[in-house]
Write a protein that holds these residues in place. Structure first.
Motif, PDB file in Angstrom:
ATOM      1  N   ASP A 219       0.826  -1.207   0.000  1.00  0.00           N
ATOM      2  CA  ASP A 219       0.000   0.000   0.000  1.00  0.00           C
ATOM      3  C   ASP A 219       0.860   1.256   0.000  1.00  0.00           C
ATOM      4  O   ASP A 219       0.566   2.230  -0.706  1.00  0.00           O
ATOM      5  CB  ASP A 219      -0.920   0.008   1.219  1.00  0.00           C
ATOM      6  CG  ASP A 219      -1.967  -1.102   1.169  1.00  0.00           C
ATOM      7  OD1 ASP A 219      -2.251  -1.591   0.055  1.00  0.00           O
ATOM      8  OD2 ASP A 219      -2.479  -1.486   2.237  1.00  0.00           O
ATOM      9  N   ARG A 221       3.854   1.564  -1.125  1.00  0.00           N
ATOM     10  CA  ARG A 221       4.554   1.677  -2.407  1.00  0.00           C
ATOM     11  C   ARG A 221       3.728   2.484  -3.411  1.00  0.00           C
ATOM     12  O   ARG A 221       4.284   3.190  -4.265  1.00  0.00           O
ATOM     13  CB  ARG A 221       4.846   0.273  -2.943  1.00  0.00           C
ATOM     14  CG  ARG A 221       5.802   0.226  -4.100  1.00  0.00           C
ATOM     15  CD  ARG A 221       6.390  -1.160  -4.302  1.00  0.00           C
ATOM     16  NE  ARG A 221       5.383  -2.184  -4.493  1.00  0.00           N
ATOM     17  CZ  ARG A 221       5.262  -3.281  -3.740  1.00  0.00           C
ATOM     18  NH1 ARG A 221       6.082  -3.493  -2.730  1.00  0.00           N
ATOM     19  NH2 ARG A 221       4.330  -4.173  -3.983  1.00  0.00           N
ATOM     20  N   ASN A 222       2.409   2.391  -3.314  1.00  0.00           N
ATOM     21  CA  ASN A 222       1.531   3.072  -4.258  1.00  0.00           C
ATOM     22  C   ASN A 222       0.914   4.352  -3.687  1.00  0.00           C
ATOM     23  O   ASN A 222       0.035   4.948  -4.312  1.00  0.00           O
ATOM     24  CB  ASN A 222       0.407   2.126  -4.691  1.00  0.00           C
ATOM     25  CG  ASN A 222       0.936   0.874  -5.373  1.00  0.00           C
ATOM     26  OD1 ASN A 222       1.836   0.967  -6.210  1.00  0.00           O
ATOM     27  ND2 ASN A 222       0.411  -0.283  -5.023  1.00  0.00           N
TER      28      ASN A 222
END
Length: 233
Positions: A219, A221-222
């Motif tokens: 999560d 990472r995005n």
């Protein structure tokens, strides 16, 4: 295994950690990420007993670490592999490794040395070589191997990819994953965001001494907030 709550610490009246909360569960790889100067090294010093906390609590396997000496922290099984490796350059690879069992797991030194050499075959080939003559990647292997010699309950790795070539960084992260797959919980303290988030189950982003973002690594990472923290976008 590790529960940190409201942790505050600093130097000479200057507060660096301003209320850190984080946890590491059994079998997890946790990434603690942040740029230079945000408090990552200070956090590791507090956990290792090198620096006293001003407030907050550190619980390790149900036991408070507040006020314990570095020796007592090591004996409890919380092992810190420091930034910059901190090996003894004028001692052999084998001597450096054996020092890892000075305060913990001394009775199992021979078997643990064999385990380190199985994990790092290159170190077996160089066991009599002075550690200061090794490459940067090999010195990092010595530092991690020295930590393994103490039979850690939890291993803190502080910037293990620092100063390594891209190829050696890939190798180092693959090694960290293998150690975790053998059941070793790892707290990975890094500036290498992309690969750390690929490896970890959960992550914490530290800014100016506080956790500004936490959750599942996938999560984070995005999350657009990650780009703001690191890229100013």
């Amino acid at each position: 295994m590790l529960e940190i709550s409201g942790l505050r610490a600093g130097y000479g009246g200057v507060e660096v950690l301003r209320g850190i909360d984080l946890s590491v569960g059994a079998g997890e790889i946790i990434a603690v990420l942040g740029s230079n100067g945000v408090g990552k090294t200070t956090l590791n010093k507090v956990l290792s007993g090198v620096l006293a906390a001003d407030a907050g609590e550190v619980m390790f396997e149900g036991r408070s670490l507040r006020g314990l000496s570095p020796v007592q922290v090591v004996e409890a099984g919380l092992i810190h592999v420091p930034e910059g490796r901190k090996i003894f350059p004028n001692m052999s690879v084998r001597e450096n490794l054996e020092l890892g069992s000075y305060r913990r797991a001394r009775a199992n030194r021979a078997s643990n040395l064999d385990l380190v050499f199985e994990t790092f075959p290159r170190l077996r080939e160089r066991m009599g070589q002075m550690a200061g003559t090794l490459s940067g990647g090999e010195q990092q292997m010595v530092a991690i191997g020295r930590g393994m010699m103490a039979e850690p309950r939890l291993l803190i790795l502080d910037e293990p990819s620092l100063g390594l070539s891209p190829l050696l960084v890939e190798e180092m992260f693959a090694l960290i994953l293998r150690l975790n797959e053998q059941g070793l919980p790892i707290m990975l303290v890094e500036q290498n965001v992309v690969q750390s988030l690929e490896l970890a189950a959960r992550a914490y982003i530290i800014e100016n001494g506080v956790v500004t973002l936490s959750g599942a690594a996938a999560d984070i990472r995005n999350d657009p907030e990650l780009k703001r923290v690191y890229l100013g976008l």
